[in-house]
Design a protein around this motif. Structure first.
Motif, short mmCIF file in Angstrom:
data_model
loop_
_atom_site.label_atom_id
_atom_site.label_comp_id
_atom_site.label_asym_id
_atom_site.label_seq_id
_atom_site.Cartn_x
_atom_site.Cartn_y
_atom_site.Cartn_z
N LEU A 91 0.83 -1.21 0.00
CA LEU A 91 0.00 0.00 0.00
C LEU A 91 0.86 1.26 0.00
O LEU A 91 0.48 2.27 -0.61
N ALA A 92 2.02 1.21 0.64
CA ALA A 92 2.90 2.38 0.64
C ALA A 92 3.25 2.79 -0.79
O ALA A 92 3.27 3.99 -1.11
N GLU A 96 2.59 6.22 -2.71
CA GLU A 96 3.64 6.98 -3.38
C GLU A 96 3.16 7.42 -4.76
O GLU A 96 3.54 8.50 -5.25
N CYS A 97 2.33 6.59 -5.38
CA CYS A 97 1.77 6.92 -6.69
C CYS A 97 0.63 7.92 -6.58
O CYS A 97 0.08 8.35 -7.60
N THR A 98 0.27 8.28 -5.36
CA THR A 98 -0.80 9.24 -5.11
C THR A 98 -0.25 10.55 -4.54
O THR A 98 -0.80 11.62 -4.77
N HIS A 151 2.56 13.90 9.93
CA HIS A 151 2.44 12.64 9.21
C HIS A 151 0.99 12.17 9.14
O HIS A 151 0.56 11.62 8.11
N VAL A 152 0.24 12.36 10.19
CA VAL A 152 -1.16 11.96 10.17
C VAL A 152 -1.96 12.88 9.25
O VAL A 152 -2.88 12.45 8.55
N GLU A 153 -1.60 14.15 9.21
CA GLU A 153 -2.24 15.07 8.27
C GLU A 153 -1.99 14.63 6.83
O GLU A 153 -2.89 14.70 5.98
N LEU A 154 -0.76 14.15 6.56
CA LEU A 154 -0.47 13.64 5.22
C LEU A 154 -1.33 12.41 4.92
O LEU A 154 -1.86 12.27 3.81
N ALA A 159 -5.56 9.96 1.81
CA ALA A 159 -6.83 9.23 1.80
C ALA A 159 -7.90 10.01 1.04
O ALA A 159 -8.64 9.45 0.21
N ILE A 160 -7.97 11.29 1.31
CA ILE A 160 -8.96 12.13 0.63
C ILE A 160 -8.68 12.17 -0.87
O ILE A 160 -9.59 12.04 -1.70
N ARG A 161 -7.41 12.32 -1.26
CA ARG A 161 -7.06 12.40 -2.68
C ARG A 161 -7.33 11.07 -3.37
O ARG A 161 -7.87 11.04 -4.47
#
Length: 327
Positions: A91-92, A96-98, A151-154, A159-161
């Motif tokens: 998933l990482a 990274e692709c997002t 990091h949690v904000e990222l 997730a939103i994107r």
């Protein structure tokens, strides 16, 4: 048990400290009966810097033993080692692709350390791994200190994107700030937190595995001031207030109430040392028992890995499907 999913991890970058216990492990233990908890040793995160493989394995095993020795119940919560669940790395890469290069370059760790010779690429990309850690389990909330909120904000942003680009896939987690009282400061430099990454013999750091004599010595030598007035005032008396915070946390009292019952710094240091030793002694004993019984420890590690894989698989499968990977 609540339907809330709770997730936290600790990187084995050094022997765990009293701060790790009061700020994280003790909270994990208390919350495991209230939430659907996922608590893991983030061993992959420790690979972003130079490391010794043998020491890395030892620290990972010791950290997991401390999770269990502190009272985490593998039958109740999901307790596991990050690298035992390959979905984290999978998933990482999708994240990274997002993610965008600009937002990763603004992460504090990379800004501070990313331009040194020999910097590993993983220092730039590991925030995507941290986001994967969170999103893989559908965590509703992630307890964080101030140094981890970025990091949690990222993770929230990714997730939103991802949901916007590929369809509703991930739970967008909420930040749950950790109480400031849980932030244990260095005994010799109360302007900064007690860090497990400090040298093993650092005089201002109490390790969970320190023996009682070492703990007592470190607390006796803790920085205070010349007033000899036991007063809770973090701004003007940080060293004294740090000791009061520690003692208050271990005795479940407000630090100002503790201050009224103690008259000298000597009494404060003795009471703090006694409380720390009493708390950590059974944890250290259980830790040592687990290391002497690798079959029992391995049984619990396998149990945690199986539970984590089962819980993460639906989220990874949904992400694969949404982004266009078929299996």
């Amino acid at each position: 048990m609540s339907t809330f999913r709770d997730l936290s991890g600790i990187t084995p970058s050094g022997q765990l400290t009293l701060g790790n216990y009061l700020g994280a492990l003790r909270r994990f233990v208390q919350r495991q009966y209230e939430v659907d908890g996922y608590y893991f040793v983030a061993d992959l995160h420790a690979l972003t810097v130079d490391h010794d493989p043998a020491r890395h394995r030892q620290l990972t095993t010791s950290t997991m033993a401390l999770f269990l020795a502190s009272g985490l119940d593998p039958e109740q919560a999901t307790v596991f080692v990050q690298s035992d669940v390959s979905a984290h790395v999978h998933l990482a890469y999708l994240l990274e692709c997002t993610a965008h290069v600009g937002e990763l370059s603004r992460m504090i760790q990379f800004k501070q350390k990313g331009h040194r010779p020999g910097t590993r690429a993983s220092l730039f990309t590991y925030p995507c791994l941290m986001a994967a850690d969170i999103l893989l389990y559908g965590a509703d909330r992630v307890p964080v200190g101030g140094d981890q909120s970025q990091h949690v904000e990222l993770a929230r942003d990714l997730a939103i994107r991802f949901n916007s680009l590929y369809g509703d896939t991930f739970v967008v987690p909420e930040l749950e700030p950790v109480a400031l009282a849980a932030r244990v400061l260095d005994l010799q430099d109360p302007g900064r937190k007690m860090s497990k990454s400090d040298p093993e013999d650092a005089a201002g750091v109490i390790r969970m595995l320190d023996n009682p004599d070492v703990i007592a010595k470190k607390i006796r030598r803790a920085v205070t001031d010349s007033d000899n007035e036991v007063l809770y005032d973090p701004k003007h008396k940080p060293g004294v207030s740090n000791l009061l915070d520690i003692l208050a946390s271990l005795t479940d009292q407000p630090p100002r109430d503790v201050a009224t019952s103690i008259t000298t710094y000597g009494q404060l240091k003795q009471a703090t040392a006694d409380a720390v030793i009493t708390t950590l002694k059974p944890i250290r004993r259980r830790h040592d028992e687990l290391l002497k019984n690798p079959a029992e420890l391995n049984r619990m590690l396998v149990m945690g890995a199986v539970k984590a894989r089962e819980a993460s698989e639906p989220f990874l499968a949904a992400a694969n499907q949404a982004i266009g990977i078929t299996r």
